[in-house]
Enzyme design. Sequence first.
Site, PDB file in Angstrom:
ATOM      1  N   LYS A 182      -0.692 -18.110 -10.689  1.00 43.62           N
ATOM      2  CA  LYS A 182       0.775 -18.149 -10.753  1.00 43.62           C
ATOM      3  C   LYS A 182       1.353 -16.901 -10.083  1.00 43.62           C
ATOM      4  O   LYS A 182       0.676 -15.886  -9.962  1.00 43.62           O
ATOM      5  CB  LYS A 182       1.237 -18.161 -12.221  1.00 43.62           C
ATOM      6  CG  LYS A 182       1.059 -19.477 -12.940  1.00 43.62           C
ATOM      7  CD  LYS A 182       1.625 -19.368 -14.351  1.00 43.62           C
ATOM      8  CE  LYS A 182       1.428 -20.638 -15.162  1.00 43.62           C
ATOM      9  NZ  LYS A 182       2.149 -21.794 -14.673  1.00 43.62           N
ATOM     10  N   ARG A 230      -3.239 -30.270 -19.672  1.00 44.75           N
ATOM     11  CA  ARG A 230      -3.580 -31.692 -19.807  1.00 44.75           C
ATOM     12  C   ARG A 230      -5.091 -31.901 -19.890  1.00 44.75           C
ATOM     13  O   ARG A 230      -5.566 -32.848 -20.506  1.00 44.75           O
ATOM     14  CB  ARG A 230      -2.964 -32.481 -18.640  1.00 44.75           C
ATOM     15  CG  ARG A 230      -3.480 -32.076 -17.293  1.00 44.75           C
ATOM     16  CD  ARG A 230      -2.600 -32.563 -16.157  1.00 44.75           C
ATOM     17  NE  ARG A 230      -1.372 -31.780 -16.022  1.00 44.75           N
ATOM     18  CZ  ARG A 230      -0.425 -32.012 -15.111  1.00 44.75           C
ATOM     19  NH1 ARG A 230      -0.550 -33.013 -14.249  1.00 44.75           N
ATOM     20  NH2 ARG A 230       0.640 -31.266 -15.042  1.00 44.75           N
TER      21      ARG A 230
HETATM   22  N1  BES Z   1       1.938 -23.708 -18.872  1.00 43.79           N
HETATM   23  C1  BES Z   1       2.395 -24.314 -17.676  1.00 43.79           C
HETATM   24  C2  BES Z   1       3.704 -25.036 -17.834  1.00 43.79           C
HETATM   25  C3  BES Z   1       4.945 -24.229 -18.002  1.00 43.79           C
HETATM   26  C4  BES Z   1       5.417 -23.435 -16.989  1.00 43.79           C
HETATM   27  C5  BES Z   1       5.663 -24.386 -19.161  1.00 43.79           C
HETATM   28  C6  BES Z   1       6.591 -22.767 -17.158  1.00 43.79           C
HETATM   29  C7  BES Z   1       6.836 -23.710 -19.325  1.00 43.79           C
HETATM   30  C8  BES Z   1       7.303 -22.891 -18.324  1.00 43.79           C
HETATM   31  C9  BES Z   1       1.399 -25.358 -17.171  1.00 43.79           C
HETATM   32  O1  BES Z   1       0.067 -25.116 -17.484  1.00 43.79           O
HETATM   33  C10 BES Z   1       1.533 -25.397 -15.697  1.00 43.79           C
HETATM   34  O2  BES Z   1       1.286 -24.397 -15.079  1.00 43.79           O
HETATM   35  N2  BES Z   1       1.922 -26.547 -15.173  1.00 43.79           N
HETATM   36  C11 BES Z   1       2.124 -26.703 -13.774  1.00 43.79           C
HETATM   37  C12 BES Z   1       1.535 -28.027 -13.366  1.00 43.79           C
HETATM   38  C13 BES Z   1       1.421 -28.229 -11.892  1.00 43.79           C
HETATM   39  C14 BES Z   1       0.398 -27.283 -11.310  1.00 43.79           C
HETATM   40  C15 BES Z   1       1.039 -29.640 -11.603  1.00 43.79           C
HETATM   41  C16 BES Z   1       3.622 -26.689 -13.514  1.00 43.79           C
HETATM   42  O3  BES Z   1       4.386 -27.189 -14.334  1.00 43.79           O
HETATM   43  O4  BES Z   1       4.023 -26.125 -12.494  1.00 43.79           O
HETATM   44 ZN    ZN Z   2      -0.882 -23.866 -16.022  1.00 43.18          ZN
END
Ligand code: BES
Ligand code: ZN
Length: 464
Positions: free
Chosen positions: A242, A316
């Site tokens: 990230k 997931r």
């Molecule tokens: N933990 C995050 C989701 C998240 C991000 C929740 C910001 C609340 C605020 C999750 O694991 C994630 O990173 N999801 C990605 C999925 C994508 C890579 C398909 C997302 O939402 O960008």
């Molecule tokens: Zn994530």
Amino acid sequence: MTDFASLLVADRGQKARTIHLVDKGSFDAWLKGRPAEDRALIEAHRFDGKKGFTFVILPRGKEFEVVSAVKNATELSPWCLAKLAESLPEGAYKLASGDVGQSGLGWLLAQHHFNDYRSSADVEPGARVLVTSELARVDEIVRLAEATALVRDLVNTPAADLGPQQIENAVKGEANRSGAKVRVISGAELSEGYPLIAAVGAAATPERAPRLIELEWGDARHPRIAIVGKGVCFDSGGLDLKSASGMRIMKKDMGGSAHALALARLITMERLPVRLHLLIPAVENAVSGAAYRPGDIVKSRKGLTVEIDNTDAEGRLILADALTKAVESEPELIIDFATLTGAARVALGPDLPATFSNHDDLASELELAAREVDDPLWRMPLWDAYEDLLKSDIADFANASSSPMAGCITAAIFLKKFVPDEIAWAHLDTWAWKDPARPGRPKGGEALGLRAVFEVLKRRYLQR
Ligand code: BES
Ligand code: ZN
Ligand code: ZN
């Protein structure tokens, strides 16, 4: 933990300052009945009973009463007393109407602060006790405040001090209190039985090794329900790292597990006639040479193969194996909580957990209860056609879509592959966070959707 039970007590004729609550409709009539000095003071403050969260102190010799504006003085919202509880001096108070209703919750939570990491905590103002005529509700409001505070404190605790081991400790603490049984699967047993959980947690240091934490409670003759919570104690994104800003509050990525644990606490304290199975996959999504990679293919517990498109779509994956385990015991209901996607926040903003369900009845019950207990959520569709977005060239499917569209729906569709249609299932993609702060709700960890789900469970199981 704040001693909530000492801040909300039943009316036994204690001395307490009166709080008058007025709203747009009732203000004029209320004002007419006040003594002239009250009316002058209220006028001087330009208080017109319309703006929520404003209040005026009305002197009574050495003591005083309070008048405050709320949106609806006959149906109190959970947060309508929070500003008062934050602002009034120490002492006992009672509502002129006597009944606190849901507003006791905000009264209590406004007095809960997470000061574990302050070297000198701001001087705590003295306890403000609310006296209520509703005997039966006191215990329940106190329990709801405790459960909410539990979520807040767990989420607020920095990831360095809250790894998978500490989540396990928190579950064991709850089990000791309620007489539940806990089982923790880690090491080789995890790699063999829960390959997706093991893959996501592979990069973590040994002390922060991945695990599946299970709690079982209740009478085997009662209907079985499973509660599942995403326990990613820190989500760096893994090799699909990230950005700095994207990672900044990812200590909260165990928020789903905090909700699940708090719900388990509510269920056991209420002694709901259910056989409860709590499942928390707890991992750290870290970076190291041992990390799982984009392009890796992992065979899930269910036997379906998953191509890793993006290591940041880790929630997931761990939920898939946990849901598979839940399904093996054939529960009649599964609820999962997860801070699963940024897309759910883009779609619905910070306040509304995106709620998916394979059973319309369950979805309607959740929507109704959410409105009634003022813990909002919003239903989103499990739109089957988007399943194509998870296509993989060489595995059964991928963990993420190459398109940014409908991100919370594709995540929910991924989970749905692990839950058979005959089991009623709801998935709450929640934020577990409050920003900006509101009265009684400081910026930071927050329970969102917890009270709504508990209300549905009470309605389903207490009336049998
Ligand atoms: N933990 C995050 C989701 C998240 C991000 C929740 C910001 C609340 C605020 C999750 O694991 C994630 O990173 N999801 C990605 C999925 C994508 C890579 C398909 C997302 O939402 O960008
Ligand atoms: Zn994530
Ligand atoms: Zn995550």
